[in-house]
Design a protein around this motif. Structure first.
Motif, PDB file in Angstrom:
ATOM      1  N   VAL A  97       1.091  -1.444   0.103  1.00 36.16           N
ATOM      2  CA  VAL A  97       0.161  -0.318   0.002  1.00 36.16           C
ATOM      3  C   VAL A  97       0.629   0.940   0.042  1.00 36.16           C
ATOM      4  O   VAL A  97       0.078   2.682  -0.703  1.00 36.16           O
ATOM      5  CB  VAL A  97      -0.482   0.398   1.333  1.00 36.16           C
ATOM      6  N   ALA A  98       2.122   1.259   0.501  1.00 38.43           N
ATOM      7  CA  ALA A  98       3.017   2.480   0.500  1.00 38.43           C
ATOM      8  C   ALA A  98       4.109   2.792  -0.675  1.00 38.43           C
ATOM      9  O   ALA A  98       3.976   3.952  -1.021  1.00 38.43           O
ATOM     10  CB  ALA A  98       4.424   1.908   1.899  1.00 38.43           C
ATOM     11  N   CYS A  99       3.291   1.924  -2.091  1.00 41.01           N
ATOM     12  CA  CYS A  99       3.734   1.920  -2.971  1.00 41.01           C
ATOM     13  C   CYS A  99       2.521   2.664  -4.106  1.00 41.01           C
ATOM     14  O   CYS A  99       3.011   2.551  -5.312  1.00 41.01           O
ATOM     15  CB  CYS A  99       4.317   0.730  -3.776  1.00 41.01           C
ATOM     16  N   LEU A 100       1.492   2.706  -3.204  1.00 35.12           N
ATOM     17  CA  LEU A 100       0.584   3.388  -3.953  1.00 35.12           C
ATOM     18  C   LEU A 100      -0.034   4.976  -3.730  1.00 35.12           C
ATOM     19  O   LEU A 100       0.736   5.375  -2.719  1.00 35.12           O
ATOM     20  CB  LEU A 100      -0.955   2.211  -4.281  1.00 35.12           C
ATOM     21  N   GLU A 101       0.080   5.248  -4.948  1.00 31.20           N
ATOM     22  CA  GLU A 101      -1.002   6.856  -4.462  1.00 31.20           C
ATOM     23  C   GLU A 101      -1.965   6.703  -2.857  1.00 31.20           C
ATOM     24  O   GLU A 101      -2.588   5.132  -2.543  1.00 31.20           O
ATOM     25  CB  GLU A 101      -1.513   7.250  -5.536  1.00 31.20           C
ATOM     26  N   PRO A 102      -1.402   7.956  -2.322  1.00 35.23           N
ATOM     27  CA  PRO A 102      -2.368   7.658  -0.656  1.00 35.23           C
ATOM     28  C   PRO A 102      -3.792   7.747  -1.254  1.00 35.23           C
ATOM     29  O   PRO A 102      -4.529   8.527  -1.660  1.00 35.23           O
ATOM     30  CB  PRO A 102      -1.940   8.572  -0.132  1.00 35.23           C
ATOM     31  N   TRP A 103      -5.552   7.566  -0.164  1.00 33.20           N
ATOM     32  CA  TRP A 103      -6.486   7.330  -0.196  1.00 33.20           C
ATOM     33  C   TRP A 103      -6.955   8.907  -0.026  1.00 33.20           C
ATOM     34  O   TRP A 103      -7.777   9.844  -1.238  1.00 33.20           O
ATOM     35  CB  TRP A 103      -6.686   6.294   0.697  1.00 33.20           C
ATOM     36  N   SER A 104      -5.665   9.720   0.949  1.00 30.67           N
ATOM     37  CA  SER A 104      -6.406  10.779   1.139  1.00 30.67           C
ATOM     38  C   SER A 104      -4.815  11.910   1.402  1.00 30.67           C
ATOM     39  O   SER A 104      -3.858  10.386   1.433  1.00 30.67           O
ATOM     40  CB  SER A 104      -7.505  11.195   1.533  1.00 30.67           C
ATOM     41  N   GLU A 105      -5.203  13.452   1.899  1.00 31.23           N
ATOM     42  CA  GLU A 105      -3.456  13.925   1.985  1.00 31.23           C
ATOM     43  C   GLU A 105      -3.470  13.253   3.441  1.00 31.23           C
ATOM     44  O   GLU A 105      -2.563  13.332   3.782  1.00 31.23           O
ATOM     45  CB  GLU A 105      -4.311  15.142   2.410  1.00 31.23           C
ATOM     46  N   LEU A 106      -4.586  13.038   4.476  1.00 30.09           N
ATOM     47  CA  LEU A 106      -4.308  12.726   5.458  1.00 30.09           C
ATOM     48  C   LEU A 106      -4.654  11.186   5.546  1.00 30.09           C
ATOM     49  O   LEU A 106      -3.845  10.739   6.594  1.00 30.09           O
ATOM     50  CB  LEU A 106      -5.515  13.351   6.713  1.00 30.09           C
ATOM     51  N   SER A 107      -4.711   9.996   5.632  1.00 29.74           N
ATOM     52  CA  SER A 107      -5.225   8.767   5.196  1.00 29.74           C
ATOM     53  C   SER A 107      -4.711   7.979   4.006  1.00 29.74           C
ATOM     54  O   SER A 107      -5.132   8.459   2.821  1.00 29.74           O
ATOM     55  CB  SER A 107      -6.023   8.159   5.982  1.00 29.74           C
ATOM     56  N   ALA A 108      -3.610   6.968   3.657  1.00 28.04           N
ATOM     57  CA  ALA A 108      -3.343   6.041   2.810  1.00 28.04           C
ATOM     58  C   ALA A 108      -4.342   5.641   3.129  1.00 28.04           C
ATOM     59  O   ALA A 108      -4.373   4.922   1.769  1.00 28.04           O
ATOM     60  CB  ALA A 108      -1.941   5.562   3.118  1.00 28.04           C
ATOM     61  N   VAL A 109      -4.529   5.024   4.311  1.00 30.30           N
ATOM     62  CA  VAL A 109      -5.530   3.921   3.961  1.00 30.30           C
ATOM     63  C   VAL A 109      -6.864   4.246   4.181  1.00 30.30           C
ATOM     64  O   VAL A 109      -7.286   5.485   5.449  1.00 30.30           O
ATOM     65  CB  VAL A 109      -5.320   2.863   5.058  1.00 30.30           C
ATOM     66  N   PRO A 110      -7.662   3.855   3.589  1.00 31.58           N
ATOM     67  CA  PRO A 110      -9.452   4.341   3.687  1.00 31.58           C
ATOM     68  C   PRO A 110      -9.899   3.923   4.813  1.00 31.58           C
ATOM     69  O   PRO A 110      -9.280   2.890   5.744  1.00 31.58           O
ATOM     70  CB  PRO A 110      -9.719   3.806   2.180  1.00 31.58           C
ATOM     71  N   GLU A 176      -3.556  -5.992   8.467  1.00 26.40           N
ATOM     72  CA  GLU A 176      -4.695  -6.343   7.794  1.00 26.40           C
ATOM     73  C   GLU A 176      -5.513  -5.454   7.121  1.00 26.40           C
ATOM     74  O   GLU A 176      -6.126  -6.298   6.063  1.00 26.40           O
ATOM     75  CB  GLU A 176      -6.150  -6.933   9.044  1.00 26.40           C
ATOM     76  N   ALA A 177      -5.367  -4.170   7.451  1.00 30.65           N
ATOM     77  CA  ALA A 177      -6.477  -3.436   6.813  1.00 30.65           C
ATOM     78  C   ALA A 177      -5.597  -3.198   5.461  1.00 30.65           C
ATOM     79  O   ALA A 177      -6.417  -2.764   4.096  1.00 30.65           O
ATOM     80  CB  ALA A 177      -6.507  -2.422   7.683  1.00 30.65           C
ATOM     81  N   CYS A 178      -4.738  -2.926   5.072  1.00 30.28           N
ATOM     82  CA  CYS A 178      -4.104  -3.073   4.330  1.00 30.28           C
ATOM     83  C   CYS A 178      -4.367  -3.941   3.338  1.00 30.28           C
ATOM     84  O   CYS A 178      -4.268  -3.692   1.929  1.00 30.28           O
ATOM     85  CB  CYS A 178      -1.900  -2.921   4.500  1.00 30.28           C
ATOM     86  N   ARG A 179      -4.341  -5.024   3.922  1.00 33.43           N
ATOM     87  CA  ARG A 179      -4.509  -6.406   2.831  1.00 33.43           C
ATOM     88  C   ARG A 179      -5.975  -6.158   2.295  1.00 33.43           C
ATOM     89  O   ARG A 179      -6.224  -6.343   1.397  1.00 33.43           O
ATOM     90  CB  ARG A 179      -4.355  -7.434   3.748  1.00 33.43           C
ATOM     91  N   ILE A 180      -7.152  -5.755   2.952  1.00 34.98           N
ATOM     92  CA  ILE A 180      -7.859  -5.406   2.592  1.00 34.98           C
ATOM     93  C   ILE A 180      -8.085  -4.136   1.422  1.00 34.98           C
ATOM     94  O   ILE A 180      -8.943  -4.629   0.794  1.00 34.98           O
ATOM     95  CB  ILE A 180      -9.116  -5.536   4.379  1.00 34.98           C
ATOM     96  N   THR A 181      -7.577  -3.430   2.160  1.00 30.16           N
ATOM     97  CA  THR A 181      -7.270  -1.932   0.759  1.00 30.16           C
ATOM     98  C   THR A 181      -7.115  -2.739  -0.246  1.00 30.16           C
ATOM     99  O   THR A 181      -7.312  -2.187  -1.400  1.00 30.16           O
ATOM    100  CB  THR A 181      -6.872  -0.855   1.451  1.00 30.16           C
ATOM    101  N   LEU A 182      -6.292  -3.322  -0.085  1.00 33.85           N
ATOM    102  CA  LEU A 182      -5.090  -4.305  -1.457  1.00 33.85           C
ATOM    103  C   LEU A 182      -6.397  -5.225  -2.888  1.00 33.85           C
ATOM    104  O   LEU A 182      -6.537  -4.994  -3.113  1.00 33.85           O
ATOM    105  CB  LEU A 182      -4.312  -4.799  -0.962  1.00 33.85           C
ATOM    106  N   LEU A 183      -7.043  -6.242  -1.357  1.00 33.88           N
ATOM    107  CA  LEU A 183      -7.827  -7.048  -2.192  1.00 33.88           C
ATOM    108  C   LEU A 183      -9.485  -6.427  -2.739  1.00 33.88           C
ATOM    109  O   LEU A 183     -10.035  -6.669  -3.803  1.00 33.88           O
ATOM    110  CB  LEU A 183      -8.902  -7.782  -0.916  1.00 33.88           C
ATOM    111  N   THR A 184      -9.805  -4.572  -2.508  1.00 30.16           N
ATOM    112  CA  THR A 184     -10.768  -4.094  -2.837  1.00 30.16           C
ATOM    113  C   THR A 184     -10.632  -3.180  -3.624  1.00 30.16           C
ATOM    114  O   THR A 184     -11.299  -2.586  -3.702  1.00 30.16           O
ATOM    115  CB  THR A 184     -11.148  -3.525  -1.626  1.00 30.16           C
ATOM    116  N   ASP A 185      -9.297  -3.039  -3.877  1.00 33.05           N
ATOM    117  CA  ASP A 185      -8.529  -1.673  -4.938  1.00 33.05           C
ATOM    118  C   ASP A 185      -9.239  -1.737  -6.198  1.00 33.05           C
ATOM    119  O   ASP A 185      -8.767  -2.983  -6.627  1.00 33.05           O
ATOM    120  CB  ASP A 185      -7.307  -1.139  -4.882  1.00 33.05           C
TER     121      ASP A 185
END
Length: 224
Positions: A97-110, A176-185
């Motif tokens: 997830v740190a290799c992707l563009e962030p979800w927002s300015e304040l949080s890379a993870v939604p 775990e949140a990063c894993r789910i973020t990648l699965l749903t990206d």
């Protein structure tokens, strides 16, 4: 917090499979010292002789040579007086997830699960700085908003807490949140709405601010 807790926490994170090889480091802050895992050590095999003793400014006093990530740990302590422990990992899902563009300015993870909000909260993406650079501390201190966790661009994750257990819990939950973020990206996913996200964070003592966040369908509504 003691050397024993550092050793036990290192083994816990190794058993969880989120501390590959000799990567990652841990620290705790006492009233006048920082205890930190030494350079080149495996978190799953820490021993008392692998622990470095630093002053509160990060200067090495005794013990093993500290990890090169002292500036990162020192900056996390400087951001929040309540931070008494820091965990830094190169866990695979957070690195991705740190290799992707962030979800927002304040949080890379939604705001993807309630547990992410309860145990971690907003997690900014810190711009890339070479590992071990003194500029890493500057980058963490310059990040906007309040947070107890961050992703380091193309590098990994860092979490802090009132004690080692809280910092380690946050590290596991962030992975775990990063894993789910990648699965749903890239899918039509549903996220927790801003009011729910802010309420969960406030109730559990984390931080969440939706300012400037992209709009995705809230959980419980149709995304089509």
């Amino acid at each position: 917090m003691s050397v024993t807790e550092l050793i036990e926490t290192g083994r816990r994170l190794d058993r969880a499979g989120i501390s590959p090889g000799s990567s990652g480091n841990l620290s705790v802050r006492t009233s006048d010292r920082i205890l930190m895992s030494g350079t080149g050590t495996s978190l799953g095999h820490l021993a008392e002789e692998d622990i470095a003793v630093l002053d509160l400014e990060g200067r090495w006093l005794s013990g093993a040579r500290p990890s090169k990530e002292v500036p990162l740990h020192a900056a996390m302590y400087a951001r929040e007086p309540g931070h008494r422990a820091v965990v830094h990992l190169h866990s695979p899902q957070s690195v991705a997830v740190a290799c992707l563009e962030p979800w927002s300015e304040l949080s890379a993870v939604p705001p993807i699960t309630p547990y992410f909000l309860m145990r971690v909260g907003q997690t900014p993406l810190i711009p890339f700085v070479p590992p071990g650079s003194p500029l890493m501390g500057d980058a963490v201190l310059a990040a906007p908003g309040r947070f107890r966790a961050a992703l380091l661009a193309n590098h990994g994750q860092v979490t802090a807490g009132a004690d080692l257990a809280a910092a380690a819990d946050a590290a596991v939950e962030l992975e775990e949140a990063c894993r789910i973020t990648l699965l749903t990206d890239g899918r039509a996913r549903r996220l927790l709405d801003p009011e729910t996200a802010a309420g969960l964070a406030a109730a559990w003592g984390t931080h969440w601010d939706d300012a400037g966040a992209p709009r995705e369908a809230p959980a419980g509504t149709s995304s089509r």
